[in-house]
Design an enzyme around this catalytic site. Structure first.
Site, mmCIF file in Angstrom:
data_model
loop_
_atom_site.group_PDB
_atom_site.id
_atom_site.type_symbol
_atom_site.label_atom_id
_atom_site.label_comp_id
_atom_site.label_asym_id
_atom_site.label_seq_id
_atom_site.Cartn_x
_atom_site.Cartn_y
_atom_site.Cartn_z
ATOM 1 N N LYS A 63 0.858 -1.193 0.000
ATOM 2 C CA LYS A 63 0.000 0.000 0.000
ATOM 3 C C LYS A 63 0.890 1.238 0.000
ATOM 4 C CE LYS A 63 -4.369 0.913 2.381
ATOM 5 N NZ LYS A 63 -5.053 0.738 3.671
HETATM 6 O O1 G3P Z 1 -7.946 1.518 5.389
HETATM 7 C C1 G3P Z 1 -8.209 2.835 5.174
HETATM 8 C C2 G3P Z 1 -9.583 3.353 5.520
HETATM 9 O O2 G3P Z 1 -10.551 2.388 5.336
HETATM 10 C C3 G3P Z 1 -9.677 4.173 6.752
HETATM 11 O O3 G3P Z 1 -10.993 4.359 7.217
HETATM 12 O O4 G3P Z 1 -12.617 5.031 8.961
HETATM 13 O O5 G3P Z 1 -10.170 5.611 9.245
HETATM 14 O O6 G3P Z 1 -11.578 6.781 7.560
HETATM 15 P P1 G3P Z 1 -11.345 5.511 8.312
#
Ligand code: G3P
Length: 218
Positions: free
Chosen positions: A83
């Site tokens: 990533k």
């Molecule tokens: O993996 C990255 C992403 O899904 C992060 O989500 O909830 O931290 O905005 P969030």
């Protein structure tokens, strides 16, 4: 649409894998920190729980160091997907790695132009963050629609991996738009199974079955 779980929590991943519906896992530095585990150790363990891609994120900001980190990460297991952030150095790294046959997930995508760049860099996946987009007054799902349109216009093979999903409606909308993958926190995956009428229906059938006094297993 493929289902990935967005967590580094081993118990949650095991539970999701046991449903037979899990196609992969995504992690990020914040999720690793939340797990409290050693990064290499937990990533290796996760890779053993699914045959699908497991996204492991570089933390360097320059291309050269990103390449060195990717070299370490891809040795963890064959299903590691590197990533990288959507920056010039991240996309340089993406291009170099995918040319070499390594899976790459380009993360922190917040515009359709950024997604276009990721596809041109040969990304395996692009991760638009719909929840964070919504939080900042934009329309996350409109972003997914725009990326789908652009990728279809040019037959790009990069898969749209909808990330930062906050609720079941994000999943429904992603599927209607034709996103390739949704990565979801375990609670959102569980919410997909739920419907009040399913619960009520089971309750009614069980009550009526009890009245018959019969058993299926005799
Ligand atoms: O993996 C990255 C992403 O899904 C992060 O989500 O909830 O931290 O905005 P969030």
């Amino acid at each position: 649409m493929k289902f990935f779980v967005d967590t580094a929590d081993i118990d949650d991943i095991k539970e999701m894998a046991a449903t037979g519906l899990l196609d992969g896992v995504t992690t990020n530095p914040s999720l690793i920190a939340k797990s409290g585990r050693d990064f290499m150790e937990v990533t290796k363990e996760i890779c053993g729980l699914t045959d699908g891609p497991v996204s492991a994120e570089v933390v360097a900001l320059d291309h050269e160091t990103m390449m060195k980190e990717a070299e370490v990460l891809r040795k963890i297991a064959d299903n590691v997907c590197i990533k990288v952030p959507l920056t010039i150095d991240g996309l340089k790294t993406c291009k170099a790695l995918t040319n070499d046959g390594t899976m790459v997930n380009v993360t922190l995508c917040f515009s359709a132009n950024q997604a276009l760049l990721a596809a041109k860099a040969g990304a395996t996946f692009v991760s638009p963050f719909v929840g964070r987009h919504d939080d900042n007054g934009f329309d996350g799902m409109e972003l997914i629609e725009d990326i789908r349109l652009i990728y279809d216009n040019y037959d790009f093979e990069t898969e749209i991996l909808v990330a930062s999903i906050r609720h079941a409606t994000h999943v429904l909308q992603s599927a209607k738009i034709g996103a390739d993958v949704a990565t979801m926190p375990p609670a959102v995956i569980k919410a997909l199974f739920k419907h009040v009428l399913t619960d009520k229906g089971i309750e009614g059938f069980m009550a009526d079955w009890a009245k018959t006094g019969q058993t299926i297993l005799r």
